[in-house]
Write a protein that holds these residues in place. Sequence first.
Motif, short mmCIF file in Angstrom:
data_model
loop_
_atom_site.label_atom_id
_atom_site.label_comp_id
_atom_site.label_asym_id
_atom_site.label_seq_id
_atom_site.Cartn_x
_atom_site.Cartn_y
_atom_site.Cartn_z
N PRO A 7 0.83 -1.21 0.00
CA PRO A 7 0.00 0.00 0.00
C PRO A 7 0.86 1.26 0.00
N SER A 8 0.33 2.30 -0.62
CA SER A 8 1.00 3.60 -0.59
C SER A 8 0.28 4.57 0.33
N ALA A 9 -0.76 4.07 1.05
CA ALA A 9 -1.55 4.95 1.89
C ALA A 9 -1.94 4.24 3.17
N LEU A 10 -2.21 5.05 4.19
CA LEU A 10 -2.58 4.58 5.52
C LEU A 10 -3.85 5.29 5.96
N MET A 11 -4.83 4.50 6.39
CA MET A 11 -6.07 5.03 6.97
C MET A 11 -5.98 4.93 8.48
N LEU A 12 -6.07 6.07 9.16
CA LEU A 12 -6.11 6.10 10.62
C LEU A 12 -7.55 6.27 11.07
N ASN A 102 -4.92 1.11 -3.53
CA ASN A 102 -5.56 -0.18 -3.33
C ASN A 102 -4.48 -1.25 -3.55
N PRO A 103 -4.07 -1.92 -2.49
CA PRO A 103 -4.60 -1.97 -1.14
C PRO A 103 -4.18 -0.78 -0.28
N VAL A 104 -4.68 -0.77 0.97
CA VAL A 104 -4.32 0.26 1.94
C VAL A 104 -3.93 -0.39 3.26
N PHE A 105 -3.11 0.31 4.03
CA PHE A 105 -2.97 0.00 5.44
C PHE A 105 -4.15 0.64 6.18
N THR A 106 -4.69 -0.03 7.18
CA THR A 106 -5.59 0.63 8.11
C THR A 106 -5.07 0.40 9.52
N MET A 107 -5.27 1.40 10.38
CA MET A 107 -4.76 1.32 11.75
C MET A 107 -5.73 1.98 12.72
N ASN A 108 -6.09 1.26 13.77
CA ASN A 108 -6.80 1.88 14.87
C ASN A 108 -5.83 2.77 15.64
N THR A 109 -6.35 3.79 16.29
CA THR A 109 -5.47 4.75 16.97
C THR A 109 -5.60 4.66 18.48
N ASP A 110 -5.81 3.45 18.99
CA ASP A 110 -5.98 3.27 20.43
C ASP A 110 -5.12 2.12 20.96
N ALA A 111 -3.87 2.07 20.52
CA ALA A 111 -2.98 1.01 20.97
C ALA A 111 -1.56 1.54 21.12
N ALA A 133 -6.69 -9.65 2.37
CA ALA A 133 -6.38 -8.88 3.57
C ALA A 133 -5.37 -9.66 4.39
N LEU A 134 -4.50 -8.91 5.06
CA LEU A 134 -3.52 -9.50 5.97
C LEU A 134 -3.62 -8.76 7.29
N LEU A 135 -4.03 -9.48 8.31
CA LEU A 135 -4.28 -8.90 9.63
C LEU A 135 -3.08 -9.17 10.54
N LEU A 136 -2.66 -8.18 11.29
CA LEU A 136 -1.62 -8.38 12.29
C LEU A 136 -2.29 -8.83 13.58
N LEU A 137 -1.87 -9.98 14.08
CA LEU A 137 -2.50 -10.62 15.22
C LEU A 137 -1.55 -10.65 16.42
N ILE A 173 -3.38 -4.84 6.24
CA ILE A 173 -3.39 -4.46 4.83
C ILE A 173 -4.68 -5.03 4.24
N LEU A 174 -5.40 -4.21 3.47
CA LEU A 174 -6.71 -4.61 2.97
C LEU A 174 -6.89 -4.14 1.54
N LYS A 175 -7.32 -5.05 0.67
CA LYS A 175 -7.79 -4.65 -0.65
C LYS A 175 -9.19 -4.07 -0.51
N THR A 176 -9.46 -3.01 -1.26
CA THR A 176 -10.70 -2.26 -1.06
C THR A 176 -11.79 -2.57 -2.08
N ASP A 177 -11.56 -3.53 -2.96
CA ASP A 177 -12.50 -3.77 -4.06
C ASP A 177 -13.91 -4.09 -3.58
N LEU A 178 -14.05 -4.81 -2.46
CA LEU A 178 -15.36 -5.26 -2.02
C LEU A 178 -16.17 -4.19 -1.30
N LEU A 179 -15.58 -3.04 -1.03
CA LEU A 179 -16.30 -2.01 -0.29
C LEU A 179 -17.57 -1.56 -1.01
N ASP A 180 -17.54 -1.50 -2.33
CA ASP A 180 -18.70 -1.04 -3.09
C ASP A 180 -19.82 -2.06 -3.12
#
Length: 233
Positions: A7-12, A102-111, A133-137, A173-180
Motif C-alpha cells: 500500500p501507498s496509503a494509511l487510513m487512521l 488499493n490496497p491500503v494500510f488501516t490502523m486503529n489509533t488506540d494502541a 487482507a492481511l491482519l496483524l494478530l 493491509i486490505l484490498k478495497t474492491d469489495l467495499l462497493d
Amino acid sequence: MPSALNPSALMLFAAGFGTRMGALTADRPKPLVEVAGRPLIDHALALRDDFGPLRTVANLHYRGDQLRRHLQGRDVLFSEETPEILETGGGLRKALPLLASNPVFTMNTDAAWTGTNPLIQLAEAWDPARMDALLLLIAPERARGHAGGGDFLMAPDGSLKRGPGAIYSGVQILKTDLLDSIPEPAFSLNLLWDAMLRQGRLHGVMHAGGWCDVGRPESIPLAEAMLAEAADV
C-alpha cells in the motif's frame, strides 16, 4: 518498507466516541488521550514515520476540530464523517478518493506497540496473489489491556478462520474492491472479512513484540509500563 506491491496509503481510524474511556473523552477525542506523555495518535504517526512515506488519511467525527488542529502540518488528510459516523467500513469507503491506493494500510489509533514496527511486519508478509487482507494478530500472552477472548485461528499457511485464538491488533493491509458491494452507508469491515474468509483470502501474521489495547482508562498504566520495559532493554 515501501514497494510497488505494498500500500501507498494509511487510513487512521480516529472518528469514534471513545465512550469506554469515560471522563477522559468528555472534552477530547480518544486519539488525543495521552500515553507516556504523547497522544495516542502520535504513537501511530511515529510508526508511519518509521515505515516511510505513506499518504495518510484520518477520519473525523467526534470533536474532530481538535484532531484537525493537533495534526496540522503533520502530512495528514482528513475525511469528515457528518452528520453520522460511518464505522470502519463506511469510513474507509468514504476516504478512498483521498487515499488513492488499493490496497491500503488501516490502523486503529488506540494502541501502544513494542518490537517490530507493525507496518513493516505486514509489508514484509504481504502477498497479494494469495491474500485480500492481511491482519496483524497478537498472541493472547502478549496482549495487554484486552478484554474478551481471541478473534481468529490461524492455519500453518497463515489463512484464518474465526475462533478463540489470536487477537486482532487493529492494523492490517486490505484490498478495497469489495467495499462497493456493501449497500449500507455505515458498516464494519467485518463484513469484508467474512467474504474473504469464504474465499480463503483472509490471512494473518503474528506480531513480533508487545501490544496494549488502550481502550479504557485502566489500560493507560499498562501501556506505559510496557513501553518503559521495552525502553529499558
